[in-house]
Each structure stands twice: as C-alpha cells, then as structure tokens.
Motif scaffolding. Structure first.
Motif, PDB file in Angstrom:
ATOM      1  N   PHE A 379       0.819  -1.211   0.000  1.00  0.00           N
ATOM      2  CA  PHE A 379       0.000   0.000   0.000  1.00  0.00           C
ATOM      3  C   PHE A 379       0.857   1.266   0.000  1.00  0.00           C
ATOM      4  CE2 PHE A 379      -2.489   3.267   2.404  1.00  0.00           C
ATOM      5  CZ  PHE A 379      -3.519   3.435   1.487  1.00  0.00           C
ATOM      6  N   ARG A 380       2.169   1.109   0.003  1.00  0.00           N
ATOM      7  CA  ARG A 380       3.066   2.249   0.221  1.00  0.00           C
ATOM      8  C   ARG A 380       2.875   3.349  -0.833  1.00  0.00           C
ATOM      9  NH1 ARG A 380       8.110  -0.304   0.424  1.00  0.00           N
ATOM     10  NH2 ARG A 380       7.846  -0.697   2.654  1.00  0.00           N
ATOM     11  N   SER A 381       2.810   2.975  -2.099  1.00  0.00           N
ATOM     12  CA  SER A 381       2.654   3.986  -3.156  1.00  0.00           C
ATOM     13  C   SER A 381       1.323   4.710  -3.024  1.00  0.00           C
ATOM     14  CB  SER A 381       2.750   3.328  -4.538  1.00  0.00           C
ATOM     15  OG  SER A 381       4.031   2.795  -4.761  1.00  0.00           O
ATOM     16  N   ARG A 382       0.279   3.966  -2.666  1.00  0.00           N
ATOM     17  CA  ARG A 382      -1.029   4.602  -2.507  1.00  0.00           C
ATOM     18  C   ARG A 382      -1.065   5.486  -1.258  1.00  0.00           C
ATOM     19  NH1 ARG A 382      -4.685  -0.614  -3.160  1.00  0.00           N
ATOM     20  NH2 ARG A 382      -2.698  -1.590  -2.595  1.00  0.00           N
ATOM     21  N   ALA A 383      -0.284   5.128  -0.224  1.00  0.00           N
ATOM     22  CA  ALA A 383      -0.185   6.001   0.954  1.00  0.00           C
ATOM     23  C   ALA A 383       0.451   7.331   0.565  1.00  0.00           C
ATOM     24  CB  ALA A 383       0.624   5.319   2.051  1.00  0.00           C
ATOM     25  N   ILE A 384       1.502   7.281  -0.278  1.00  0.00           N
ATOM     26  CA  ILE A 384       2.122   8.519  -0.757  1.00  0.00           C
ATOM     27  C   ILE A 384       1.145   9.295  -1.640  1.00  0.00           C
ATOM     28  CG2 ILE A 384       4.019   9.491  -2.083  1.00  0.00           C
ATOM     29  CD1 ILE A 384       4.873   8.292   0.562  1.00  0.00           C
ATOM     30  N   ALA A 385       0.349   8.566  -2.437  1.00  0.00           N
ATOM     31  CA  ALA A 385      -0.671   9.231  -3.250  1.00  0.00           C
ATOM     32  C   ALA A 385      -1.703   9.928  -2.366  1.00  0.00           C
ATOM     33  CB  ALA A 385      -1.349   8.221  -4.170  1.00  0.00           C
ATOM     34  N   ALA A 386      -2.112   9.258  -1.278  1.00  0.00           N
ATOM     35  CA  ALA A 386      -3.037   9.883  -0.326  1.00  0.00           C
ATOM     36  C   ALA A 386      -2.409  11.142   0.268  1.00  0.00           C
ATOM     37  CB  ALA A 386      -3.404   8.898   0.778  1.00  0.00           C
ATOM     38  N   ASN A 387      -1.101  11.074   0.527  1.00  0.00           N
ATOM     39  CA  ASN A 387      -0.394  12.240   1.040  1.00  0.00           C
ATOM     40  C   ASN A 387      -0.457  13.402   0.040  1.00  0.00           C
ATOM     41  OD1 ASN A 387       1.724  13.665   2.750  1.00  0.00           O
ATOM     42  ND2 ASN A 387       2.838  13.421   0.828  1.00  0.00           N
ATOM     43  N   ASN A 388      -0.268  13.103  -1.247  1.00  0.00           N
ATOM     44  CA  ASN A 388      -0.308  14.155  -2.264  1.00  0.00           C
ATOM     45  C   ASN A 388      -1.686  14.799  -2.357  1.00  0.00           C
ATOM     46  OD1 ASN A 388       2.363  13.709  -2.838  1.00  0.00           O
ATOM     47  ND2 ASN A 388       1.966  12.410  -4.615  1.00  0.00           N
ATOM     48  N   ILE A 389      -2.717  13.977  -2.210  1.00  0.00           N
ATOM     49  CA  ILE A 389      -4.082  14.519  -2.225  1.00  0.00           C
ATOM     50  C   ILE A 389      -4.283  15.464  -1.048  1.00  0.00           C
ATOM     51  CG2 ILE A 389      -6.524  13.924  -2.002  1.00  0.00           C
ATOM     52  CD1 ILE A 389      -5.794  11.228  -3.392  1.00  0.00           C
ATOM     53  N   LEU A 390      -3.872  15.005   0.138  1.00  0.00           N
ATOM     54  CA  LEU A 390      -4.027  15.838   1.335  1.00  0.00           C
ATOM     55  C   LEU A 390      -3.184  17.103   1.236  1.00  0.00           C
ATOM     56  CD1 LEU A 390      -3.965  13.063   4.087  1.00  0.00           C
ATOM     57  CD2 LEU A 390      -5.940  14.423   3.394  1.00  0.00           C
TER      58      LEU A 390
END
Length: 637
Positions: A379-390
C-alpha cells in the motif's frame, strides 16, 4: 522486495554517511531524475508567470492576477484528479518502468511548451502547466515509495533528506532560471533548449534506475478516480501513525504555501525591496529546508527518529513568531539583496527565514520516512498518493485562508504571526493524539544533551523478527539510552517502581514498557509481565530486560536472575547481550547516594553502548549472559 535483498547497482555495504548514496546506482539516477523534473516544473511555471506579469501575455482577456492564480490551480488540479490512479500504477508496475514512461511524457510536454513559448501563446502554455501537474502527480508516489526498495532501513532517513534537499534546491534554481531566461532572451530559444535538455537528462537518468519490482502486481486498477481517492484515504486512516504523519506533512505544506504566497509582497511592500530581495528570501528558505533535511541523518543516528518532529515544529513556532518581531520598518529607499545582507538590522530576519527552513527539514523528513517504513509495502505507493491529495487540499485551504485574512485587512506580518501561532495549536493537538512523537522527542533530547554516546556492534540486533536484549543496569536513564540508540522500537521489562518515576513514566507508558514486580511482592504482576513478554515476542517485537533486577549500588554487575531463561524457554528467540559503559557516576546512578538527589558532577559525558553476537535460544544461560555482558563492558563502568 525487502531492502536487505536488493543488490542492483552496487553493494549494500555500510555507508559512513548519506552522501555515499550518490556513488550508487540505486540512488543517484533517482535523485537526478527527480531533480530535473522538479527543476522543469518550476522553470516552466515561473517563466509563464513572468510572461503574464511583465510581458503582457494574455488568455481570454483575463487580468494578469487571475491568470497567475489560474496557473497555480491548473498545476494543483491533477493531484486531486489522478493521485489515486498514480498510486495504483506504482503498486502494479515496476517503478523504474513507470519512471521512464513519466520522463518520456515530460519530453512530449516540453515539445508542446516549446511551441507555446515560440508563439507566445497563453492557452498552450497554460495547458502545459496542467500537463506538468499530471507529470508530477504520477512521479510523486514513485519517488518516495521506491526508496524503501532501493535503500536499507539505516539509509532511509539520509535518502529522504537528500531527496528533500534536491527538491528545494531545484525549486529555487528553476524559479531563478525561469525569470532570468525569459527576460534575457526575447525569442525564448534559450528557455526552450533548457526545458528540453532537462527533460532528456531526466529520461537518461531514469533509464539507469535499477528494476523496482511491483509490490502488488495482481492489483486491479480502479479507473474511477473519485471512488479510488476515497478508498485510499480510508485505507491510510487504518494506521494511526501513518495517518497522523500524512496530516503532519500536509500541515507543513499549508504553512509552506502560506509563506511562499506572501513572500513577494512581504519583500516588496513590507521591506521595500526589489525582486532580488524576494529571490533572497526564497533562497534562504529553500536552502534552509535542504540543510535541515540533510542534517536529519546526523541528528537521528541513521534511523527514523520521530523525536525530530516535535523538535522541528518547536523551531517552526519559535522562529515563525520571532519573524514578526524581527521585521524592521520600511526604510523608505528600495532595498536590494546586497543591502539586506550588508545591514545588520536585517540579519535577524535573514536568520529567521533560514531557520524556519532548517526546522522545517527536521520536521518533514522523519514524517516521510515513517510513512515509508510503517505503511504496508503493498500500500506504500497509494499512501504517498493519499499524502499528495491531502497536501493539495491543505494548500488550497491555505490559499483560501490567506485570501480571507487579506480581505479583512490583516497585514502580511500579522498573517505570518497567525500561521506560527496556529502551528503551536496544531502541534499540541497532533502530539496529544499520538504521544509517541513527544515521547521520542523527550528521549532524543535526554540522550543527545546529557551524553555523547558511542555505539559498537548494534548491527548484531536483527533488523526484523523477535529477539531479547539483555543489559547491565546502572541508572534510571538506561532504558532511554537504549531506546534512543536502537533502530527498532523496544518493549522494556522494568521494575514497577522505576516505571512509576514522574516524567519517565510518560515515556515508559507510551513506549509500552512492561512493569514487573518480584514474585514475593506480587506474583500475579510477575506472571502478567511474563505473559506480556511472550505476546510481544510472538508478534515479532524486540524485548529488553535488565536481568539483575535492580540498579547497581556499587557499579558492579549484579547476578543475572533466571528470568531470562524462563522467557526464552517459553518463546525460543535469540538473545543479544549488551553493555552500558560510563554511566556509573552520572546524575541518574547511585554512586554518590540516592539517584537524582545529588548535584550533577558532569555534563555531556562520554558513554558507550556495546552489543555482542546474538546467543541462540538453545544456548541461553543467565550466568553465561552475565559473563558476556561483563566482557563487553570491560573496566569502563
């Protein structure tokens, strides 16, 4: 793929410092790729802003101020639209292959931008800003999620520091180059060549990136952007430390966006400076972040040190508040960057801007490293993607917040002061939700201000899997020193009386220490402690015990009790012998009477923490472990 099994592009041997990563194929191509990408982002954006503001470029009759705001919105919009998709692509496909695709896309965008510059066409150039936003959206999850695949855990903080340093240096260089090249070349030929050259250099570097196999090759891509955006946000919230770290990173970008949006008018209207003063302030802030990011490895001992996060936020608060009081009154004459540096009246202001950046680096690098180390690999890449959204959301809120304050006549110095005071409130709130940050801060402060610690043999502690650490017990600080030195979180088994010591109790409780009492005092408490140790080892954790059962009264090692044998018999795991040297005679020891009641006799003392070879469970004996600890300690008590 665990970092310990990665062998592409160089040896995984120990690196004395983070700069040795530049010698490896597993880091340098990634660094170059992201550096030129960030440089092109800012070169393009700033060149377009200069064309709009100073060279009369038009789009649909919009006012220049609206066009500049539109350009900023167009760049941020893809982070909302495509971050979830980008995160999925980086999970499903080899990240090095994704990087090469993104860099080819960048070349195509730069060709379109070349046409826009040549024709002085606002519509084409604004579209390329949107497309570069898409480029950055795709590359963002990749550059941070690939680091744990390329680097060892002990290299993660240093690698993140270099990436952050490179990003902020490329931002300032790109902005300066955008201004200089547009103004110096009316035909825009030089800017076209620079953009294309940087894009080609980025592709060349991406082609040198070693393979980074997908973490979730079977993942089915959900192209519904809205549904997947909410899905990754919900999944990120399942890990409390990861989620709060994402919010902490996003808060930094809220502050950063506020500072950067106000810098031009702060430089011109508040200080009375020309464009070079704005460039100076931007450079000080960016270089400060870069310096703070690089210092993180040194200050953290090459591990993810959450204690730096409160330290960073404390500096952001203090120097942000001081910036308000350090701002001199408008002198009346136009300032240049040389007159700012040459006049001592502005030196405090210069220091504040630099230190805000430095402490920002201290704050943000450990948070990125925590997300990388604690998010599930799949899930690491999607966690970073969530970070970019936030991050994007917080930056939009920051712009709206600044606009509301401006509409109500709040001066720029007061806006920056309000931001610093808000940071105090947010920091206290986050640390109340996740006291681990504050606990690690107290440990870091205690171990870095009271002692100079030399580490020997800590590589003998397994990087993963359960184990037990045994150590001599000299002072009330022993557990904190081990906690500050060992890379992995430790569950300490300690005397229930030490567990109750004020202030230390907060640290021990937050670190989930296991209080224990002698069987003759409370047999049930002893049994609960042994059950908790077995459960911790079954979960793959590191447990530390002080087998003497008490702090020494004479500096000698007391007899190791048989509890360690009982622990290992119940849960067979390796045992690592450790020795503390130099703690006898410290304020927290009993050399001069009751601990912590005598006047301190020394400060910043030299001490050592040594670890020996792990002892297999089948060979564990209390007497043998005591002998090994005594040999490690030697005559240095």
């Amino acid at each position: 793929m665990p970092a310990s099994t990665f062998h592409h592009g160089g040896s995984m041997s120990h690196h004395p410092n983070q700069f040795d990563l530049f010698k490896t194929r597993r880091f340098l191509p990634l660094f170059i790729t992201q550096f030129f990408g960030a440089f092109n982002d800012n070169l393009l954006k700033n060149a377009v802003v200069v064309l709009i503001n100073f060279h009369g470029m038009q789009l649909m009759g919009l006012a220049p101020e609206l066009m500049i705001q539109l350009a900023a919105a167009l760049f941020i919009l893809p982070f909302f639209l495509f971050s979830a998709t980008a995160g999925q692509l980086c999970e499903k496909y080899d990240k090095a292959a994704v990087a090469r695709f993104v860099k080819r896309m960048e070349i195509a965008i730069m060709l379109v931008a070349a046409v826009g510059f040549w024709l002085h066409n606002g519509a084409i150039l604004m579209s390329t800003i949107f497309l570069m936003g898409v480029h950055s959206t795709l590359f963002g999850p990749l550059k941070f999620s690939v680091l744990p695949q390329y680097l060892q855990p002990k290299e993660l903080v240093g690698g993140n520091g270099l990436i952050e340093m490179g990003t902020f240096v490329s931002i300032i260089l790109g902005q300066v180059a955008g201004t200089v090249l547009v103004n110096a070349d009316p035909q825009r030929f030089s800017i076209i060549v620079t953009l294309l050259a940087c894009a080609l250099a980025g592709l060349a570097a991406a082609r040198r990136m070693p393979p980074a196999p997908p973490s979730s090759a079977a993942l089915a891509i959900d192209w519904n952007m809205a549904r997947q955006t909410w899905a990754i946000i919900r999944q990120a919230k399942q890990s409390r430390p990861v989620w709060l770290s994402l919010l902490g990173i996003s808060w930094f970008w809220f502050l950063g966006a506020l500072y950067l949006s106000k810098l031009p008018t702060f430089a011109s209207d508040v200080l009375g400076g020309d464009a070079s003063v704005y460039t100076l302030l931007m450079t000080l802030f960016s270089l400060g972040v870069g310096l703070g990011s690089m210092l993180c490895e040194k200050l953290s001992g090459r591990k993810v040190e959450l204690g730096l996060v409160p330290f960073g936020s404390l500096g952001l608060c203090l120097f942000g508040i001081d910036l308000y009081f350090a701002t001199p009154a408008h002198a009346g004459s136009t300032l240049t960057w040389l007159s700012v540096l040459g006049n001592h009246a502005y030196w405090r202001l210069v220091a504040d801007f630099t230190l805000i950046g430095v402490f920002g680096g201290f704050y943000i690098v450990p948070l990125y490293a925590l997300v990388q180390s604690r998010a599930a690999p799949t899930f690491r890449s999607r966690a970073i993607a969530a970070n970019n959204i936030l991050n994007s959301l917080f930056m939009v809120v920051s712009a709206a917040f600044a606009a509301v304050l401006a509409a109500n006549g709040v001066s720029i110095p007061h806006v920056l002061l309000i931001a610093a005071l808000l940071n105090v409130v947010v920091a206290l709130y986050i640390y109340s939700l996740l006291p681990e940050f504050l606990m690690r801060f107290l440990v870091w402060i205690a171990t870095h201000t009271l002692y100079r610690i030399r580490h020997e043999g800590l590589e003998h502690i397994p990087e993963e899997g359960p184990c037990v650490l045994v150590c001599n017990h000299v002072s009330f600080m022993d557990a904190l020193i081990l906690a500050g030195a060992v890379r992995r979180p430790i569950r300490f088994v300690m005397d229930h009386n030490i567990f109750k010591v004020p202030l230390l109790n907060f640290i021990f409780h937050t670190a989930r220490a296991i209080p224990i009492a002698p069987a003759k005092e409370d047999p049930q408490a002893k049994q609960r402690a042994f059950d908790a140790v077995a459960a911790a080892l079954a979960d793959g954790e590191v447990v530390c015990i002080f087998p003497e059962g008490k702090i020494t009264y004479d500096g000698n090692i007391n007899v190791f009790k048989a509890g360690i044998e009982e622990i290992v018999a119940r849960t067979p795991v390796p045992v690592v012998p450790m020795a503390l040297c130099g703690m006898w005679g410290s304020f927290f020891s009993r050399r001069y009477g009751a601990a912590m009641l005598c006047w301190p006799r020394r400060a910043w003392s030299k001490i050592a923490l040594k670890a020996g070879q792990p002892v297999p469970a089948s060979a564990v004996q209390a007497a043998g472990l005591q002998q090994q600890v005594a040999q490690l300690r030697g005559d240095w008590r």
